[in-house]
Each structure stands twice: as C-alpha cells, then as structure tokens.
Design a protein around this motif. Structure first.
Motif, PDB file in Angstrom:
ATOM      1  N   ARG A 389      70.796 -59.451 -53.437  1.00  0.00           N
ATOM      2  CA  ARG A 389      70.521 -58.007 -53.468  1.00  0.00           C
ATOM      3  C   ARG A 389      70.696 -57.436 -54.866  1.00  0.00           C
ATOM      4  O   ARG A 389      70.019 -56.502 -55.262  1.00  0.00           O
ATOM      5  CB  ARG A 389      71.405 -57.279 -52.464  1.00  0.00           C
ATOM      6  N   LEU A 390      71.628 -58.007 -55.614  1.00  0.00           N
ATOM      7  CA  LEU A 390      71.812 -57.555 -56.993  1.00  0.00           C
ATOM      8  C   LEU A 390      70.596 -57.967 -57.828  1.00  0.00           C
ATOM      9  O   LEU A 390      70.083 -57.188 -58.640  1.00  0.00           O
ATOM     10  CB  LEU A 390      73.111 -58.153 -57.565  1.00  0.00           C
ATOM     11  N   VAL A 391      70.103 -59.181 -57.577  1.00  0.00           N
ATOM     12  CA  VAL A 391      68.905 -59.649 -58.295  1.00  0.00           C
ATOM     13  C   VAL A 391      67.733 -58.697 -58.011  1.00  0.00           C
ATOM     14  O   VAL A 391      67.054 -58.229 -58.926  1.00  0.00           O
ATOM     15  CB  VAL A 391      68.546 -61.096 -57.870  1.00  0.00           C
ATOM     16  N   HIS A 392      67.522 -58.394 -56.737  1.00  0.00           N
ATOM     17  CA  HIS A 392      66.405 -57.514 -56.376  1.00  0.00           C
ATOM     18  C   HIS A 392      66.565 -56.139 -57.005  1.00  0.00           C
ATOM     19  O   HIS A 392      65.602 -55.545 -57.479  1.00  0.00           O
ATOM     20  CB  HIS A 392      66.294 -57.404 -54.850  1.00  0.00           C
ATOM     21  N   ALA A 393      67.779 -55.621 -57.020  1.00  0.00           N
ATOM     22  CA  ALA A 393      68.003 -54.281 -57.581  1.00  0.00           C
ATOM     23  C   ALA A 393      67.687 -54.263 -59.078  1.00  0.00           C
ATOM     24  O   ALA A 393      67.075 -53.323 -59.587  1.00  0.00           O
ATOM     25  CB  ALA A 393      69.449 -53.856 -57.341  1.00  0.00           C
ATOM     26  N   TRP A 394      68.086 -55.316 -59.779  1.00  0.00           N
ATOM     27  CA  TRP A 394      67.784 -55.378 -61.224  1.00  0.00           C
ATOM     28  C   TRP A 394      66.272 -55.453 -61.446  1.00  0.00           C
ATOM     29  O   TRP A 394      65.733 -54.806 -62.344  1.00  0.00           O
ATOM     30  CB  TRP A 394      68.485 -56.588 -61.860  1.00  0.00           C
ATOM     31  N   LEU A 395      65.598 -56.249 -60.607  1.00  0.00           N
ATOM     32  CA  LEU A 395      64.154 -56.415 -60.809  1.00  0.00           C
ATOM     33  C   LEU A 395      63.380 -55.142 -60.445  1.00  0.00           C
ATOM     34  O   LEU A 395      62.228 -54.984 -60.842  1.00  0.00           O
ATOM     35  CB  LEU A 395      63.634 -57.606 -59.993  1.00  0.00           C
ATOM     36  N   ALA A 396      64.025 -54.241 -59.708  1.00  0.00           N
ATOM     37  CA  ALA A 396      63.350 -52.995 -59.310  1.00  0.00           C
ATOM     38  C   ALA A 396      63.415 -51.935 -60.419  1.00  0.00           C
ATOM     39  O   ALA A 396      62.853 -50.853 -60.284  1.00  0.00           O
ATOM     40  CB  ALA A 396      63.996 -52.454 -58.032  1.00  0.00           C
ATOM     41  N   GLN A 397      64.085 -52.237 -61.512  1.00  0.00           N
ATOM     42  CA  GLN A 397      64.191 -51.286 -62.629  1.00  0.00           C
ATOM     43  C   GLN A 397      62.776 -50.982 -63.169  1.00  0.00           C
ATOM     44  O   GLN A 397      62.004 -51.906 -63.430  1.00  0.00           O
ATOM     45  CB  GLN A 397      65.061 -51.937 -63.721  1.00  0.00           C
ATOM     46  N   PRO A 398      62.398 -49.698 -63.340  1.00  0.00           N
ATOM     47  CA  PRO A 398      61.073 -49.405 -63.897  1.00  0.00           C
ATOM     48  C   PRO A 398      60.884 -50.122 -65.237  1.00  0.00           C
ATOM     49  O   PRO A 398      61.814 -50.195 -66.037  1.00  0.00           O
ATOM     50  CB  PRO A 398      61.092 -47.882 -64.088  1.00  0.00           C
ATOM     51  N   GLY A 399      59.667 -50.660 -65.423  1.00  0.00           N
ATOM     52  CA  GLY A 399      59.401 -51.397 -66.669  1.00  0.00           C
ATOM     53  C   GLY A 399      59.458 -52.905 -66.467  1.00  0.00           C
ATOM     54  O   GLY A 399      59.114 -53.661 -67.370  1.00  0.00           O
ATOM     55  N   VAL A 400      59.892 -53.327 -65.249  1.00  0.00           N
ATOM     56  CA  VAL A 400      59.973 -54.778 -64.974  1.00  0.00           C
ATOM     57  C   VAL A 400      58.857 -55.171 -63.995  1.00  0.00           C
ATOM     58  O   VAL A 400      58.724 -54.575 -62.928  1.00  0.00           O
ATOM     59  CB  VAL A 400      61.343 -55.160 -64.355  1.00  0.00           C
TER      60      VAL A 400
END
Ligand SMILES: Cc1cc2nc3c(=O)[nH]c(=O)nc-3n(C[C@H](O)[C@H](O)[C@H](O)COP(=O)(O)OP(=O)(O)OC[C@H]3O[C@@H](n4cnc5c(N)ncnc54)[C@H](O)[C@@H]3O)c2cc1C
Ligand SMILES: C[S@@+](CC[C@H](N)C(=O)[O-])C[C@H]1O[C@@H](n2cnc3c(N)ncnc32)[C@H](O)[C@@H]1O
Length: 631
Positions: A389-400
């Motif tokens: 879930r932490l991985v998914h949250a980081w990848l959801a950052q705008p610009g990624v």
C-alpha cells in the motif's frame, strides 16, 4: 530531559542556563519578521525560485522558523521547496514551543504541527516535514561548531540567533562565524539582531559586507549583510554537488525503493516514468503482505542504529501523509525479545529521555503474553505496515507514470539529435523510455544493469494466515529471533491477518515456497511466543497457512547503496537499492537523499552518515594509470 525555560511574569521566555531571554520584549514574531525575514530581503528574494535554503544558528522556541513558514505559506510566489536548517544544542519541551507560539494565534496551526513532530531529538540531525513535504526543517541537535561541520549546502539566507554574545560567546566567536561563512555563496544575505563589534569584525573578515539597519525596540539597530568577499572563495573538502535542472527521469523497479524515488523526484517537479518487469507494482520483495518498521539499537549507537532512526522518521512522515492509520499501517510500538540476559542500551537511554527505545516493562511483556522477566526492548516509534500500500501511494503522486510488464535490458546513451540523454531498451531491442536521468532500483535484479556493484540475493519466506479477532495473539508486534505481527485488519476478509518469519537463504533467488521453511517458521514462533504458536498450531497442522517468498537485495556491509553508478563517467545513471531486510526503514530516507543530492539541497543526514550510504564505497577502485618513464 528537555531544556528548562523560565516564563517571566510578563510572558517573556528566559533561559536559566544562559541567563538571557529568548526574544526581545517587543515580541518574537515582530523580531523574526523585522530582523530576519526583512533583513534577508524575504519574501521578495525567494519569489519564483525552485527552492530556498535557510541556515539558522539557535532554533530556540522555533518562532523564526514558524514565521518563515507562515511567510512562505502566505506568498503566492513562494518557492516549491523551503529548506530551514537550524542548529540547537538544548532543545526545549514541546509544551514550551506551544506556549511561545500561543501569543501569536496566527501561528497556532503551524506550532501544533511542529510540536507533533518534536520527539526523539537525540544528538544528530532530524528532518521534520510539513505541508506535504514542501517545508523541510532539518534540526541539527548538538553544539554549533560540530553541527555546522557535519552539514554542507549553499545557503540562500542565514539567520544568526544565539543568546547575547556576552552570555553565549560560542555562538558568535570567530571560528563559529567562519564555519557559518562556509555556507554562503556570493550574494547570500545574513541577518542578526546584534551589532556587537566583535561579531561585525568577524563577519567582515569572513567576507560579509555589512550595514546597520533600524532595530526593533528596545534595540536601536540590527545588522544586515551580504556575502561579497573581495577574494576568490576556495572551498575546503568536496564541493556540494552542482544542482541539476528537473526533467524526465526513468526509474527501474516499482518496489519500495523505486516508488519512493519516484515520489521524491516528482515532488521536486520531475516527470517520472517507473518501469517494472512485473505485471503490477510491488511484485518483488515489496509484495510482503505486512512488514515491520522498527529501529536497530546497539549499546554504542552504531552507524546502522542512527541510520535506521533517521529512516524511520522519514517513513513515518510518509505513512502519516499518505496512508490510513489503523487500516494500512498502525503505530503499535514493537517489543524486541533479546537473547542476552542484560540488554545494554547507550548511556542515559530510558523512558524519560529523548530516545524512543528503552527496556520493556513487566506490564508490557505480560500484556503481550510473555514472561515478565524476559530480557526485551520496547520501541515506542515502531509499527506494522501493509508494504504494497505504501508502494501504491508513492506511485500515485502526480507526475509519476508507471509502465508495467517491461523489463529493461540495456541503458544506452541516446545518439544523434535526441533530446534525452538515455534510452532504455528491452531484450528484443524495443525502446521502452527515454530520459535525462535514470535510477536503477531493481532490488537484487539490479545486478543485470549495474554489474559493477556487488549485490547479494537473500531469499526469505514467511508464513501467514487469518485468525479470529479474539485469538490469543499479541497485539504488539514481536521481534527477536524471528518475528510475529498479528491483529492486522484485512478489509472484507474473515478474520485478522497474522504473519511470522522470516527465513534467510543467502545467494538464493528461488521463489518457490518450501514446506521445510514453513515448519522452520513454526518452530521459531514456538520459541518466540509459545502462546501464539499454540493458538496457530491447528492452522499449521491443517495446512491452512500460506507461504510468501521474496528475495532481498543486500550489499556487503548490509547498508543501502544510493549514488551514481560510475562517478564522473555517467553520473546521470544512479542506483538506489540494497535495502536488505529493512526496505521500510530505508526507502524513504534513501529517496530523499538522492533527490537532495541532485538539487544541492541540505541533507537529512550528517555528511558522514550520508557517505555511509553512497555507492562509492562499493564500486571497484579506478585502475591507476601506469606511470610512464620518459624516453
Ligand atoms: C521474507 C521477507 C520479509 C521481509 N520483512 C521485512 C520487514 O518486516 N520490514 C522491512 O522493512 N523489510 C522487510 N523485508 C525487506 C523488504 O521487503 C525489502 O527491503 C524491500 O521490499 C526492497 O524493495 P526494493 O524496491 O529494493 O526491491 P523489490 O521490491 O524487489 O523491487 C524491485 C523491482 O524491480 C523490478 N525490476 C528488477 N529489474 C528490472 C528490470 N531490469 N526492468 C524492469 N523492472 C525490474 C522487479 O520486477 C521488482 O518489482 C523483507 C523481505 C523478505 C524477503
Ligand atoms: C535566542 S535563542 C534562539 C531563538 C530562536 N531562533 C527562536 O526563534 O525562538 C538562542 C538558542 O541558541 C541555543 N544555543 C546556545 N548555545 C549554543 C551552542 N553552543 N550550540 C548550539 N545551540 C546553542 C540556545 O539553546 C537557544 O535555544
């Protein structure tokens, strides 16, 4: 123990240690705005800049920081990132920070946020993070000179704010101001409230052109200056890395390491493409159903211990910012069972200190279903985390952007008139991406692209399953020889998740689960927590337990590797890997370190600790050029 503050009847805070007041009677906020912000030409000077880096000597009650943060918030032309680095030998209690700010209701929200992160302030650096990571406060806790020596960046503004030079000479002497001048680049502005002659002389000798300005009552004057030495500045030691312009970055690997790098870079304005061979993110070691976040503790507070503390602080901020507490992670604390009869801690560590690990109490042990006399540590700032879930949250950052199902086989310098420096291809020669910079974060498989780095695969297997909410399993995760996490909510699934393990098989990357490993994990659980083993024995016997396997990536010294792959030759290809068994502790810290180095930002770690993570230590020594005899 926090530094005591005397509150005078007129509400002015005074230091008994220095017999001086923290702020003038005319009010801290007015002083911060007039002397420091205005004295350094702020906020106008930072308008439209990508980042602004302020160095302060003397954090005190934090009012200069809070007013700077407030000015940044209120400014439409604010820089994307505000770095505030402050040195403080004697941190006060959070209640005193709040009390000082209470006189200025406009600072209330900011002061509450500061107080909430004001913990664990052992000597060393601590990175506090506000406004979704756009305001970064680096507290350097320790005496001013060693702290200045441990930090290195080009400051845009400098605030000098010790107690009065007569009572607090260490903050103003020539050596200290010489250290401060190391942070100045031509044009850096400096401000302070004192016009004491020795201070002016020392600053002038260090290259600052000074001017007196009207002070704030009761002071008649204050001092402003700009770094304009009449000589060519020669830096001792390695220069800070030259900042690079933002552009497009390809990150290889959508695990904790790659996702964290992507988020840190996107936050700074990079366009990031994350490329992963698997069909979905967190398919490698980061697919672990639930992981433990707990510090390493050693009697001499060794390098690894300090690194894990800094890492946990970085991860904690990300968990608070991006995930739901109680669902995706939980701040449970962790009990660490130790084999040694007497568990030794660094001198002075106890439940009252700024440290966040101490001896577990008999009550804590009993509550966890363990004998009250078990030698054990209690880690107050520790948690379980649903890793993917932490991985998914980081990848959801705008610009990624995420590109799955694509394995990078070659990274080549782009040829011809290509705008981007690097081209990434798969094994069939298809172009996967072009980018200005590349970060290899492929876990143990990074070897295929970074063969110069010695990386070791370490296979691991855990056992996991679901148990009834009233099962007699400890609510606090246990660490020691093996670990156990239980009572983890799992959405609509019947029962709560538990997990125990893990095995270590060096030089193995075999992902097939092994029955022998499940038996081994059960046997170890029986020693770690006999009650839990008894409760879970029927599930193990009936074969209802799942096995999950993953492959860790370890460096020779078990510390992560962050840095250029070939310094000097192709330094726009970087590596961020070797998280070992501590991806949750290290990924966020390493990603911020990488981004800070690319942008010439202050580091969250003292120079020596940052160096201890650099790739340089693991790369082969360059072959010396043979000496040619003339003739
Ligand atoms: C059994 C076990 C238990 C663990 N328990 C914990 C714990 O409790 N707490 C903790 O902090 N850590 C724990 N860890 C360690 C943690 O899981 C790792 O440190 C972390 O997941 C590593 O993250 P990573 O991003 O470096 O690697 P990975 O998650 O392995 O990600 C690497 C990614 O790169 C991709 N990739 C590789 N090469 C290429 C390529 N050429 N092209 C495209 N994609 C590529 C892979 O497909 C993969 O998705 C555990 C590990 C194991 C195995
Ligand atoms: C005047 S106060 C700073 C006020 C602060 N800037 C604010 O906004 O509240 C000076 C601070 O310098 C710190 N200090 C004094 N001597 C120091 C030293 N040798 N090293 C580091 N900090 C020191 C004191 O503990 C004190 O908090």
């Amino acid at each position: 123990m926090s530094e005591p503050v005397d509150w005078r009847a007129d509400g002015v805070p005074r230091s008994p240690r220095f017999d001086d007041i923290y702020h003038s009677e005319s009010g801290a906020l007015a002083q911060a705005k007039h002397v420091f912000l205005h004295g350094c030409g702020l906020p106008a000077a930072w308008a439209g800049q990508p980042q602004w880096r302020i160095l302060e000597t003397g954090f005190g009650l934090g009012l200069s920081f809070l007013s700077t943060w407030q000015a940044w918030r209120n400014d439409a032309k604010r820089p994307r990132l505000l770095h505030f680095v402050s040195i403080e030998a004697f941190p006060v209690a959070p209640e005193d920070l709040l009390r000082a700010a209470a006189r200025h209701p406009e600072l209330d929200e900011l002061a509450q946020a500061l107080a909430a992160q004001w913990h664990g302030l052992l000597p060393g650096f601590h990175r506090l993070c506000f406004d979704e990571g756009r305001v970064l406060l680096t507290l350097c806790i320790g005496d001013v000179q060693p702290m200045l020596r441990a930090q290195r960046f080009d400051a845009d503004s400098i605030f000098l704010d010790g107690f009065s030079p007569q009572r607090n000479p260490a903050m103003w002497n020539h050596d200290t101001l010489k250290q401060v001048a190391r942070f100045a680049q031509r044009g850096t502005r400096i401000a302070t409230w004192t016009i004491a002659r020795p201070v002016r002389d020392a600053l002038s000798q260090c290259g600052f052109r000074l001017a007196r300005a009207p002070g704030l009552a009761p002071k008649r004057d204050c001092l402003q200056g700009v770094f304009e030495p009449s000589w060519q500045v020669r830096r001792r030691g390695p220069p800070p890395e030259a900042p690079v312009a933002t552009g497009r970055c390809a990150v290889i690997g959508a695990g904790l390491a790659g996702a964290a790098v992507a988020a840190s870079l996107a936050q700074r304005g990079w366009e990031v493409v994350v490329i992963d061979a698997a069909s979905r993110p967190a398919s490698g070691a980061s697919g672990l159903p639930v992981g433990m976040l707990a510090p390493h503790v050693s009697p001499d507070d060794a390098l690894l211990s300090r690194l894990t503390r800094a890492g946990i602080r970085a991860t904690w901020q990300q968990l608070c910012l991006r995930l739901d507490e109680g669902v995706d992670w939980r701040a449970t604390g962790v009990i660490e069972k130790r084999a040694d009869a007497i568990v030794r801690l660094p001198d002075g560590w106890n439940a009252e200190g700024p440290n966040e690990s101490w001896h577990a109490t008999p009550d804590q042990l009993r509550a966890a279903g363990l004998p009250a006399d078990n030698p054990a540590l209690w880690h107050a700032r520790a948690a379980w985390v649903r890793t993917p879930r932490l991985v998914h949250a980081w990848l959801a950052q705008p610009g990624v952007e995420v590109k799955q199902g694509a394995r990078v086989a070659r990274i080549e310098r782009s040829t011809g008139a290509a705008a981007m420096a690097w081209s990434l291809f798969d094994a069939a020669g298809a172009l996967l991406a072009e980018a200005d910079r590349v970060v290899i974060a492929g876990g143990f498989e990074s070897t295929a692209l970074a063969s110069s780095l010695p990386l070791q695969p370490v296979r691991g297997q855990v056992a996991w399953g679901h148990a009834r909410a009233d099962a007699p399993l400890p609510r606090t995760p246990l660490n020691g020889n093996g670990h156990l996490i239980s009572h983890v909510p799992d959405g609509d699934v019947d029962g709560e998740l538990w997990l125990t393990g893990a095995t270590f098989d060096r030089d193995s990357a075999d992902l097939a689960p092994r029955e022998g490993d499940t038996a081994f994990n059960f046997e170890r659980l029986s020693r770690l927590h006999p009650g839990a083993a008894k409760a879970l024995a029927p599930a193990f016997e009936r074969g209802e337990v799942h096995a999950w396997t993953g492959v860790r990536c370890a460096s020779a010294d078990r510390r992560p590797l962050v840095g250029p792959l070939q310094p000097g030759v192709a330094d726009s290809v970087w590596v961020c890997t070797a998280m070992g068994s501590r991806g949750l502790s290290f990924a966020a810290l390493c990603a911020e370190l990488l981004a800070a180095r690319w942008h010439g930002e202050p580091l969250a770690l003292p120079a020596r600790l940052a160096q201890a993570l650099d790739t340089q230590r693991a790369l082969p020594m360059p072959v010396p050029v043979p000496h040619q005899r003339p003739g």
